[in-house]
Scaffold this motif. Sequence first.
Motif, short mmCIF file in Angstrom:
data_model
loop_
_atom_site.label_atom_id
_atom_site.label_comp_id
_atom_site.label_asym_id
_atom_site.label_seq_id
_atom_site.Cartn_x
_atom_site.Cartn_y
_atom_site.Cartn_z
N GLY A 85 81.27 39.12 36.37
CA GLY A 85 81.08 38.54 35.05
C GLY A 85 79.79 38.60 34.52
O GLY A 85 79.41 37.59 33.82
N ILE A 86 78.93 39.66 34.92
CA ILE A 86 77.86 39.80 34.16
C ILE A 86 77.83 40.84 33.07
O ILE A 86 78.30 41.84 33.17
CB ILE A 86 76.75 40.42 35.24
CG1 ILE A 86 76.86 39.56 36.51
CG2 ILE A 86 75.57 40.66 35.11
CD1 ILE A 86 76.10 40.21 37.70
N PRO A 87 77.40 40.06 31.95
CA PRO A 87 77.66 41.03 30.54
C PRO A 87 76.66 42.11 30.70
O PRO A 87 75.56 42.10 30.86
CB PRO A 87 77.17 40.19 29.61
CG PRO A 87 76.41 39.05 30.20
CD PRO A 87 76.69 38.93 31.61
N ILE A 88 77.33 43.39 30.21
CA ILE A 88 76.45 44.58 30.03
C ILE A 88 76.28 44.66 28.65
O ILE A 88 76.99 44.91 27.59
CB ILE A 88 77.10 45.85 30.67
CG1 ILE A 88 77.17 45.82 31.98
CG2 ILE A 88 76.12 47.04 30.22
CD1 ILE A 88 77.93 47.05 32.61
N HIS A 89 74.93 44.10 28.06
CA HIS A 89 74.66 44.09 26.77
C HIS A 89 74.54 45.08 25.81
O HIS A 89 74.82 45.20 24.86
CB HIS A 89 73.53 43.04 26.48
CG HIS A 89 73.61 41.81 26.93
ND1 HIS A 89 74.30 40.80 26.23
CD2 HIS A 89 73.03 41.16 27.88
CE1 HIS A 89 74.28 39.74 26.80
NE2 HIS A 89 73.38 39.68 28.10
N LEU A 90 74.14 46.28 26.60
CA LEU A 90 73.78 47.48 25.85
C LEU A 90 73.73 48.66 26.92
O LEU A 90 73.26 48.45 27.84
CB LEU A 90 72.34 47.27 25.11
CG LEU A 90 71.89 48.37 24.43
CD1 LEU A 90 72.56 48.84 23.38
CD2 LEU A 90 70.33 48.26 24.06
N LYS A 91 74.40 49.93 26.42
CA LYS A 91 74.22 50.98 27.10
C LYS A 91 73.49 51.97 26.42
O LYS A 91 73.74 52.28 25.09
CB LYS A 91 75.77 51.51 27.27
CG LYS A 91 76.65 50.71 28.03
CD LYS A 91 78.09 51.15 28.25
CE LYS A 91 79.13 50.33 28.73
NZ LYS A 91 80.42 50.67 28.91
N HIS A 148 71.19 35.83 32.98
CA HIS A 148 71.11 37.00 33.01
C HIS A 148 72.17 38.09 32.54
O HIS A 148 73.25 37.70 32.47
CB HIS A 148 70.47 37.44 34.21
CG HIS A 148 71.31 37.30 35.43
ND1 HIS A 148 71.47 36.12 36.01
CD2 HIS A 148 72.39 37.85 35.90
CE1 HIS A 148 72.33 36.06 37.10
NE2 HIS A 148 72.80 37.30 37.07
N GLY A 149 71.92 39.31 31.97
CA GLY A 149 72.68 40.31 31.60
C GLY A 149 71.94 41.56 31.87
O GLY A 149 71.00 41.52 32.36
N VAL A 150 72.90 42.73 31.53
CA VAL A 150 72.25 44.06 31.98
C VAL A 150 72.03 44.65 30.70
O VAL A 150 72.99 44.78 29.66
CB VAL A 150 73.31 44.49 32.81
CG1 VAL A 150 73.31 46.09 32.95
CG2 VAL A 150 73.45 44.04 34.32
N VAL A 151 71.04 45.60 30.75
CA VAL A 151 71.00 46.82 30.08
C VAL A 151 71.11 48.14 30.75
O VAL A 151 70.29 48.37 31.58
CB VAL A 151 69.69 46.90 29.14
CG1 VAL A 151 69.41 48.06 28.50
CG2 VAL A 151 69.56 45.65 28.14
N LEU A 152 72.15 48.81 30.26
CA LEU A 152 72.51 50.23 31.34
C LEU A 152 71.69 51.20 30.63
O LEU A 152 72.07 51.73 29.49
CB LEU A 152 73.84 50.41 31.35
CG LEU A 152 74.23 51.38 32.30
CD1 LEU A 152 73.87 50.95 33.80
CD2 LEU A 152 75.91 51.32 32.41
N ASN A 153 70.82 51.65 31.24
CA ASN A 153 69.93 52.99 30.63
C ASN A 153 70.40 53.95 31.17
O ASN A 153 71.08 54.08 32.43
CB ASN A 153 68.60 52.65 31.18
CG ASN A 153 67.48 53.42 30.06
OD1 ASN A 153 67.80 54.06 29.16
ND2 ASN A 153 66.28 53.81 30.49
N ARG A 154 70.16 55.27 30.53
CA ARG A 154 70.83 56.56 30.85
C ARG A 154 72.15 56.59 31.26
O ARG A 154 72.56 56.96 32.15
CB ARG A 154 69.94 57.15 32.16
CG ARG A 154 68.33 57.18 31.78
CD ARG A 154 67.52 57.83 32.93
NE ARG A 154 66.09 57.68 32.47
CZ ARG A 154 65.50 56.83 33.29
NH1 ARG A 154 65.83 55.94 34.24
NH2 ARG A 154 64.16 56.60 32.83
#
Length: 298
Positions: free
Chosen positions: A255-261, A233-239
């Motif tokens: 170590g959890i990737p934030i793929h997109l902000k 899993h990874g993260v999309v950070l909204n707002r």
Amino acid sequence: MHFEVVVPEADEEAADAAEIDPMKVAIASGKGGTGKTSVAVALALSAQGSVEFLDCDVEEPNAHFFLKPEIRLCEDISLEVPVVIQERCNYCGKCRDMCRFNAITVFGETIMTFPDMCHSCGGCFLVCPQEALEVGRRLIGTVELGTTGRGIGFVQGRLRIGEAMAPPLIRAVKARSTDSRTVIIDCPPGTSCPAMVAVRDADYCLLVTEPTPFGLHDLKIMTGVLKRLKVSHGVVLNRAGLGDDTLEHWCLDKGIPIHLKIPFSRKIAEAYAKGIPMTEVDKDLRDAFTRLILEIGK
Ligand code: SF4
Ligand code: SF4
């Protein structure tokens, strides 16, 4: 507007031509209202090759507002529940003792069933010595199948109002998935059984969250569950930019990737209100989602 994407830059022509391995991507969130469905729709619209969208948020399916599929088939989904054949029943109570959901009760020479509480486990049928139970059906919802104007296969579940048993309906939605190269699963929000059923066999899960204390709290729970399920899993950070950077530091530390902000944008909010996907109103964002799906498909 600036969209930060922490994935390697992909050559645009290569991106257009790239074929990714078949994969199922679940889009989930620890709570509602994070923009999960918007992200799922944007991802489906940005994927190359054959794409299928499964709306497993069956209590409130709303991806159709954005994808506008043409529905060609609607199936009723029901569970098997026991119906008593009174003349055969000797009121032994074995069915009642078997049922851990209290969906059958026997007192004296009265037997009652409560179909809404039945989980359709089949146990009562097995233990009845009189063959006094026959199969009845309880409608739990519908599954609708169609195709969007862009050729995206579309399946959505719609839980009957008042029905609590979402997991069997979610399984029915997933069972109707075909062999598309990219399957996008819009999961129910939260970490309860329905969300787990939706995310369980995904190749990757994108967790959509916000940089707030609530967002971090729910993200911690969700990542713990996904670890146990062994789903990458990874993260999309909204707002992004609305809160502080505590959540980002936590992801970095774990170590959890934030793929997109995705920064808060009035333009995106207005498009959302009109049922227009965010990738339709911003090309930078469309490119960012294309790179994102290539990245997680590697
Ligand atoms: S099928 Fe299972 S859950 Fe339903 S009434 Fe029988 S024992 Fe209970
Ligand atoms: S197990 Fe069969 S016979 Fe016994 S109470 Fe239940 S339905 Fe009646």
